[in-house]
Design a protein around this motif. Structure first.
Motif, PDB file in Angstrom:
ATOM      1  N   TYR A  11     -59.674 -25.846 -16.276  1.00 34.32           N
ATOM      2  CA  TYR A  11     -59.463 -24.459 -15.867  1.00 34.32           C
ATOM      3  C   TYR A  11     -58.171 -24.398 -15.051  1.00 34.32           C
ATOM      4  O   TYR A  11     -58.209 -24.446 -13.818  1.00 34.32           O
ATOM      5  N   PRO A  12     -57.005 -24.274 -15.703  1.00 39.39           N
ATOM      6  CA  PRO A  12     -55.731 -24.297 -14.976  1.00 39.39           C
ATOM      7  C   PRO A  12     -55.559 -23.132 -14.003  1.00 39.39           C
ATOM      8  O   PRO A  12     -54.921 -23.297 -12.962  1.00 39.39           O
ATOM      9  N   SER A  13     -56.140 -21.981 -14.296  1.00 38.76           N
ATOM     10  CA  SER A  13     -55.955 -20.823 -13.422  1.00 38.76           C
ATOM     11  C   SER A  13     -56.602 -21.017 -12.054  1.00 38.76           C
ATOM     12  O   SER A  13     -56.121 -20.491 -11.054  1.00 38.76           O
ATOM     13  N   ILE A  14     -57.701 -21.780 -11.991  1.00 36.60           N
ATOM     14  CA  ILE A  14     -58.367 -22.029 -10.712  1.00 36.60           C
ATOM     15  C   ILE A  14     -58.235 -23.493 -10.275  1.00 36.60           C
ATOM     16  O   ILE A  14     -58.858 -23.921  -9.306  1.00 36.60           O
ATOM     17  N   ASN A  15     -57.425 -24.280 -11.022  1.00 32.24           N
ATOM     18  CA  ASN A  15     -57.131 -25.683 -10.704  1.00 32.24           C
ATOM     19  C   ASN A  15     -58.395 -26.542 -10.622  1.00 32.24           C
ATOM     20  O   ASN A  15     -58.570 -27.318  -9.690  1.00 32.24           O
ATOM     21  N   LYS A  16     -59.291 -26.390 -11.588  1.00 33.75           N
ATOM     22  CA  LYS A  16     -60.532 -27.175 -11.625  1.00 33.75           C
ATOM     23  C   LYS A  16     -60.701 -27.828 -12.986  1.00 33.75           C
ATOM     24  O   LYS A  16     -60.179 -27.352 -13.987  1.00 33.75           O
ATOM     25  N   LEU A  20     -64.946 -29.610 -10.624  1.00 33.72           N
ATOM     26  CA  LEU A  20     -64.450 -30.075  -9.347  1.00 33.72           C
ATOM     27  C   LEU A  20     -62.938 -29.898  -9.318  1.00 33.72           C
ATOM     28  O   LEU A  20     -62.311 -29.748 -10.360  1.00 33.72           O
ATOM     29  N   ASP A  21     -62.370 -29.868  -8.130  1.00 31.29           N
ATOM     30  CA  ASP A  21     -60.952 -29.585  -7.987  1.00 31.29           C
ATOM     31  C   ASP A  21     -60.111 -30.678  -8.636  1.00 31.29           C
ATOM     32  O   ASP A  21     -60.429 -31.860  -8.527  1.00 31.29           O
ATOM     33  N   ALA A  22     -59.047 -30.265  -9.288  1.00 30.22           N
ATOM     34  CA  ALA A  22     -58.182 -31.204 -10.005  1.00 30.22           C
ATOM     35  C   ALA A  22     -57.474 -32.164  -9.054  1.00 30.22           C
ATOM     36  O   ALA A  22     -57.055 -33.250  -9.466  1.00 30.22           O
ATOM     37  N   SER A  23     -57.362 -31.801  -7.765  1.00 29.83           N
ATOM     38  CA  SER A  23     -56.709 -32.690  -6.808  1.00 29.83           C
ATOM     39  C   SER A  23     -57.582 -33.888  -6.459  1.00 29.83           C
ATOM     40  O   SER A  23     -57.111 -34.842  -5.849  1.00 29.83           O
TER      41      SER A  23
END
Length: 102
Positions: free
Chosen positions: A27-32, A63-66
């Motif tokens: 989900y690139p728009s919410i960075n997940k 979960l967050d991509a970071s």
């Protein structure tokens, strides 16, 4: 976002730290991202006419991509991903070895 569906990643923080899995959804728009085998949650299903007993379903939550890093099979570690131009095309590269990620 530098990670895509189908990439093998390693979790670098949180309760699932050290686990390795494949990205099922991004989900690139919410960075997940949703990673297979990581961040499992139990969802309670209400009883319906088709399923009168109801159920508890285990699913993967985003979960967050970071919190994840691209996993390099050769070095058996998480590596950073960058971009480079090869023959006029923008491609993803492993920042450590400078090799293209397929």
């Amino acid at each position: 976002m530098k990670l895509k569906k189908g990439d093998k990643v390693i979790v670098i923080s949180g309760k699932d730290k050290g686990k390795i899995g494949v990205i099922q959804r991004a989900y690139p728009s919410i960075n997940k991202v949703v990673v297979e085998g990581v961040n499992t949650v139990k969802k309670h299903q209400k009883p319906t006419q088709t399923h009168p007993e109801g159920s508890i379903v285990e699913m993967y939550a985003p979960l967050d991509a970071s919190k994840v890093m691209f996993y390099d099979e050769k070095s058996k570690k998480g590596v950073r991903v960058g971009y480079d131009f090869v023959d006029g095309k923008k491609v993803r590269i492993n920042k450590k070895t400078k090799k293209e990620i397929k």
